[in-house]
Design a protein around this motif. Structure first.
Motif, mmCIF file in Angstrom:
data_model
loop_
_atom_site.group_PDB
_atom_site.id
_atom_site.type_symbol
_atom_site.label_atom_id
_atom_site.label_comp_id
_atom_site.label_asym_id
_atom_site.label_seq_id
_atom_site.Cartn_x
_atom_site.Cartn_y
_atom_site.Cartn_z
ATOM 1 N N ASP A 207 57.289 74.479 -1.873
ATOM 2 C CA ASP A 207 56.192 73.975 -2.703
ATOM 3 C C ASP A 207 55.661 75.030 -3.678
ATOM 4 O O ASP A 207 54.645 74.834 -4.334
ATOM 5 C CB ASP A 207 55.052 73.447 -1.834
ATOM 6 N N GLN A 208 56.359 76.170 -3.788
ATOM 7 C CA GLN A 208 55.929 77.225 -4.710
ATOM 8 C C GLN A 208 56.007 76.743 -6.153
ATOM 9 O O GLN A 208 56.928 76.028 -6.535
ATOM 10 C CB GLN A 208 56.804 78.471 -4.525
ATOM 11 N N ALA A 232 66.368 69.654 -5.719
ATOM 12 C CA ALA A 232 66.129 69.470 -7.150
ATOM 13 C C ALA A 232 64.712 69.790 -7.625
ATOM 14 O O ALA A 232 64.558 70.461 -8.650
ATOM 15 C CB ALA A 232 66.518 68.041 -7.558
ATOM 16 N N PRO A 233 63.642 69.323 -6.951
ATOM 17 C CA PRO A 233 62.295 69.601 -7.467
ATOM 18 C C PRO A 233 62.010 71.084 -7.650
ATOM 19 O O PRO A 233 61.440 71.499 -8.664
ATOM 20 C CB PRO A 233 61.375 68.975 -6.411
ATOM 21 N N LEU A 234 62.421 71.886 -6.669
ATOM 22 C CA LEU A 234 62.213 73.334 -6.757
ATOM 23 C C LEU A 234 63.124 73.951 -7.822
ATOM 24 O O LEU A 234 62.704 74.822 -8.590
ATOM 25 C CB LEU A 234 62.482 73.982 -5.394
ATOM 26 N N GLY A 235 64.347 73.458 -7.878
ATOM 27 C CA GLY A 235 65.279 73.962 -8.884
ATOM 28 C C GLY A 235 64.812 73.678 -10.298
ATOM 29 O O GLY A 235 65.000 74.496 -11.208
ATOM 30 N N ASP A 261 70.336 62.822 -10.604
ATOM 31 C CA ASP A 261 69.972 62.434 -11.961
ATOM 32 C C ASP A 261 68.634 63.043 -12.353
ATOM 33 O O ASP A 261 68.405 63.381 -13.512
ATOM 34 C CB ASP A 261 69.905 60.906 -12.071
ATOM 35 N N THR A 262 67.746 63.195 -11.374
ATOM 36 C CA THR A 262 66.407 63.719 -11.632
ATOM 37 C C THR A 262 66.462 65.122 -12.234
ATOM 38 O O THR A 262 65.735 65.443 -13.176
ATOM 39 C CB THR A 262 65.581 63.750 -10.335
ATOM 40 N N PHE A 263 67.314 65.979 -11.688
ATOM 41 C CA PHE A 263 67.437 67.353 -12.188
ATOM 42 C C PHE A 263 67.864 67.356 -13.652
ATOM 43 O O PHE A 263 67.250 68.029 -14.494
ATOM 44 C CB PHE A 263 68.460 68.126 -11.346
#
Length: 392
Positions: A207-208, A232-235, A261-263
Motif C-alpha cells: 500500500d506504499q 499491478a496497482p503497486l507496479g 489490462d489495468t497496468f
C-alpha cells in the motif's frame, strides 16, 4: 482430439436441441455446490472477476449437458487479495458441507494463508493463478492442487531472456508479501546464475504510495533494468514515479502480477516497452482458446476474462469432471485428483506431480506495445522495428 473440448461442444449442442424440441435439458438431479475464491474487489479485481466469470462459464456449460449426473451451483467468494480475508472466506467454504471443492486464489500471499484451512477441513482446492511454489511444494497436504505454473519457471525464463538481450545489471523492487519476496528470491538466484548482477534490492509495502527514497537510491546505482515483483496497482505507482525522478530511460521488467489490462491502460504511454513473463500462452494459442472465447462472448460477460480466465475455466472443469466420476465426496475427489494424469483441458494436458503441481510449465514473454500486452514474438520489438531501453 481434445476430449474436454469435444464434450463441452456436445453439451452446448444438446442444450440447444432440447430447447428446440421443447423438452427439458435434464431430469431432476442432485444439487452440488462448488466454490470460486478470488479478488472480486480491490486493485486486482479485474483479474478475479475475469476468472470468476470463467469458472461460472464452466459450471453453466456443465449444467447444459444432459449427461451430467448433477446440477452444479457456484458460490463465488471475494478474498480481496488479503490473507486475513482469504482465510475467512476459505473457512466459510470449508465449513459448508454442501461445497465439495474450490477453485481458489490469484494472490500467492492469500493462497499461502489458506492451505492449512483446506487441509484441516479436507476441502479439495485447485489453484488457478497464484504462483508461489511453496503453495504446493511447501507442505505435504493432499488437498491442494494447481493447474498453472509457478514463479520458478517464470524467473528461469526471464533470466535467460533478459541476459540474451544484453542486460547485465538490475535493481529490484519487491513487495513484502510472500509473492513479492518469492519472486525476488528466485529472480535473484536465476539472474545471478545467468551472469547478471543485482546492484540493490528494496522491499516495499503493497500500500506504499511514495517511492522517492527507493528510486533515488536506484538512480545512483545506474542499473540497466528495474525489476518489479508485485501486483499491478503497486507496479503502476512505481512506474509512474520513475519518469519524475529521471529514470524513464531504464528498462522496466515485472513479474506476472503486472500482466493485466489495468497496468497497460492506466499507465498509457509510460507502460510502453514494459516486459513481464507469464505462466501459460495467449488464449488464442491454447488448445481450446477459440472455443473458450466464443463461449465466453456468447455468455455475455461485460468484463474480459483477462489472461488467467482460461486457467480458472480449466480448474473448474477438472473439479466438475472429478465429481462426475467419483461423486460429491470431498475425500473421493481429493483421492482422484491426486491421480490426475494427462487430463484434457483448454490450457493443455494436466498432470499433477506428488505435490499437486501441474507439470505443464509453459511460459510466455510479454511486452506492452501501443497500450496492449503482446507476446514478444508478435511485437515490433522482436523484429527490431522498436527497441528496448538501453542506458548510455
Amino acid at each position: 482430439m481434445n476430449v474436454a473440448l469435444d464434450r463441452l461442444r456436445r453439451a452446448a449442442a444438446c442444450a440447444l436441441a432440447c430447447l428446440a424440441l421443447g423438452t427439458p435439458a435434464a431430469q431432476a438431479k442432485d444439487d452440488v455446490s462448488v466454490a470460486f475464491i478470488g479478488p472480486l474487489t480491490g486493485g486486482v479485481s479485474a483479474i478475479g472477476i475475469g476468472a470468476r466469470n470463467s469458472a461460472s462459464l464452466a459450471v453453466a456449460l456443465r449444467n447444459q449437458d444432459p449427461k451430467a449426473k448433477y446440477t452444479y451451483s457456484l458460490v463465488a467468494m471475494d478474498d480481496e487479495c488479503k490473507p486475513n480475508v482469504g482465510i475467512q472466506v476459505a473457512t466459510k467454504a470449508a465449513t459448508d458441507k454442501k461445497i465439495i471443492g474450490a477453485v481458489a486464489h490469484y494472490c500467492s500471499a492469500v493462497a499461502m494463508g489458506t492451505v492449512n484451512v483446506f487441509h484441516e477441513f479436507g476441502l479439495p482446492a485447485i489453484v488457478w493463478g497464484a504462483v508461489l511454489p511453496e503453495i504446493t511444494s511447501g507442505n505435504d497436504f493432499n488437498e491442494v492442487f494447481r493447474v498453472n505454473g509457478t514463479m520458478l519457471s517464470q524467473e528461469f525464463t526471464a533470466s535467460k531472456f533478459m541476459t540474451q538481450q544484453g542486460f547485465k545489471t538490475w535493481a529490484v523492487i519487491h513487495d513484502t508479501t510472500d509473492y513479492g519476496k518469492g519472486h525476488n528470491k528466485y529472480f535473484t538466484k536465476f539472474i545471478t546464475d545467468a551472469g547478471g548482477k543485482i546492484l540493490g534490492s528494496y522491499g516495499v509495502s503493497s500500500d506504499q504510495q511514495d517511492f522517492t527514497a527507493e528510486l533515488t537510491q536506484i538512480k545512483a546505482l545506474n542499473p540497466d533494468v528495474i525489476y518489479f515483483a508485485g501486483l499491478a496497482p503497486l507496479g503502476i505507482r512505481i512506474r509512474s514515479q520513475m519518469d519524475k525522478l529521471g529514470l524513464g530511460d531504464i528498462q522496466f521488467e515485472g513479474a506476472s502480477g503486472i500482466v493485466s489490462d489495468t497496468f497497460a491502460t492506466t499507465l498509457g504511454p509510460l507502460a510502453e516497452g514494459a516486459l513481464a513473463f507469464h505462466a501459460g500462452v495467449p488464449i488464442a494459442k491454447l488448445p481450446g482458446g477459440r472455443f473458450f472465447m466464443a463461449e465466453y462472448e456468447k455468455a455475455g460477460f461485460k468484463e474480459p476474462p483477462e489472461i488467467w480466465g482460461p486457467f480458472s475455466f480449466a480448474a473448474m472443469n477438472l473439479l466438475l469432471d472429478t465429481i462426475e466420476k467419483v461423486g460429491p465426496s470431498r475425500k473421493a475427489v481429493v483421492k482422484e485428483l491426486m491421480a490426475v494424469k494427462d487430463a484434457a483441458s483448454i490450457v493443455g494436458p494436466i498432470t499433477f506431480d506428488k505435490d499437486g503441481q501441474n507439470e505443464l510449465a509453459l511460459i510466455t514473454t510479454y511486452i506492452v506495445q501501443d497500450g496492449k500486452w503482446l507476446p514478444w514474438e508478435q511485437s515490433e520489438y522482436a523484429t527490431g522495428q522498436r527497441r528496448l531501453k538501453k542506458r548510455q
